[in-house]
Design a protein around this motif. Structure first.
Motif, short mmCIF file in Angstrom:
data_model
loop_
_atom_site.label_atom_id
_atom_site.label_comp_id
_atom_site.label_asym_id
_atom_site.label_seq_id
_atom_site.Cartn_x
_atom_site.Cartn_y
_atom_site.Cartn_z
N ARG A 1 10.46 49.29 -0.82
CA ARG A 1 11.76 49.34 -0.12
C ARG A 1 11.60 49.15 1.39
N MET A 2 10.37 49.26 1.91
CA MET A 2 10.14 49.09 3.34
C MET A 2 9.69 47.68 3.70
N GLN B 1 5.09 49.95 -6.96
CA GLN B 1 6.04 49.14 -6.21
C GLN B 1 5.68 49.25 -4.72
#
Length: 297
Positions: A172-173, A248
């Motif tokens: 997500r980063m 992930q």
């Protein structure tokens, strides 16, 4: 003295019982016990203490154990020398944890296919201790990080792979600035007591980042899992696969150029098994070239 009795003694110690050694050697437990007793009479001291179904090595047994192992290795070497067979005998290797699961299996697969008579002993460990084992003659060669000092003239080192530092972050980063992540997110630090961890620390000092440290450990796969769980980000070398499945993550390149972590093979020039070491080097080069061509290098 029959070297087979020494082999049986070592098998009993390694397996922890007469029955397990018998299964390994494909003989009866009674034959194992008889061979150990005969060896004890020849040595003049008890080597094994029986404790029910298990055994413990005695003080006398401990004193001769490593010499017995070395003698058995020397016998194997003598057979190879006598037949002038460059691809027979035991090769004694060392490897770090990531090399054990990443680079070494591909190399050994090539070795076994091309040289089916070769035997390989593998010692896991950290690079500094593996260097010492090669320098001391305990190992013939090892896959290690490049040493931050000059090697003795008895040893050589050859580069196999370079691993640049990357910022490891949750998926997500992706797209965020790597320096901003290192400065503001909790840091899962690669252990500074190890050579690879010192490189990461040097980069942070170079760019003037004082991170918010949360954990510090020397286990890259564990660091990857911790980053995936949202415990922080990390600055680590882009190490060879396999990685833990299902993570992930993103690997963000650094904005500033910096020295990569270098991994290669160190070997002893004086080992009697230099022909086996040469074969190992050749297959290591070929395995790394194949991995690079397949996009895994």
């Amino acid at each position: 003295m029959d070297t087979q009795f020494l082999h049986t003694f070592v098998a009993v110690v390694d397996q922890g019982s007469m029955a397990a050694a018998a299964r390994l050697l494909n003989i009866t437990p009674a034959a194992v016990a008889q061979q150990v007793r005969t060896l004890e009479r020849e040595i003049g001291a008890p080597l094994i203490a029986r404790a029910g179904r298990t055994v413990n090595i005695t003080e006398a047994g401990s004193r001769i154990l490593e010499r017995a192992r070395q003698l058995l290795r020397d016998v194997t070497d003598l057979r190879a020398v006598a037949t002038d067979d460059a691809t027979a005998g035991e090769l004694r290797l060392g490897a770090g944890n990531n090399a054990l699961t990443g680079m070494l299996p591909d190399i050994l697969a090539r070795m076994v296919e091309k040289f089916p008579r070769i035997q390989v002993f593998i010692k896991p460990g950290y690079s500094p201790e593996l260097y010492r084992s090669v320098e001391g003659g305990e190992l013939d060669a090892a896959i290690v990080l490049q040493a931050p000092y000059a090697l003795p003239k008895t040893c050589d080192w050859e580069l196999l792979r370079e691993e640049p530092l990357v910022v490891l972050a949750p998926a997500r980063m992706a797209g965020r600035d790597p320096h901003e992540l290192l400065a503001n997110e909790p840091l899962i630090r690669y252990d500074r007591s190890q050579w690879g961890g010192r490189q990461a620390d040097q980069y942070l000092r170079l760019v003037g980042i004082t991170p918010r440290e949360r954990f510090e450990l020397n286990a890259l796969n564990a660091i990857a899992v911790m980053v995936d769980r949202g415990l922080g980000v990390s600055l680590v070398p882009d190490w060879v696969r396999p990685w833990p499945e299902g993570l992930q993550l993103v690997r963000l390149p650094l904005p500033r150029p910096f020295e990569p972590r270098r991994i290669g093979i160190v070997w002893s020039r004086s080992t009697i098994r230099i022909r086996l070491v040469t074969a190992f080097l050749q297959e290591a080069r070929a395995a790394m070239a194949a991995a690079q061509a397949a996009g895994r290098g």
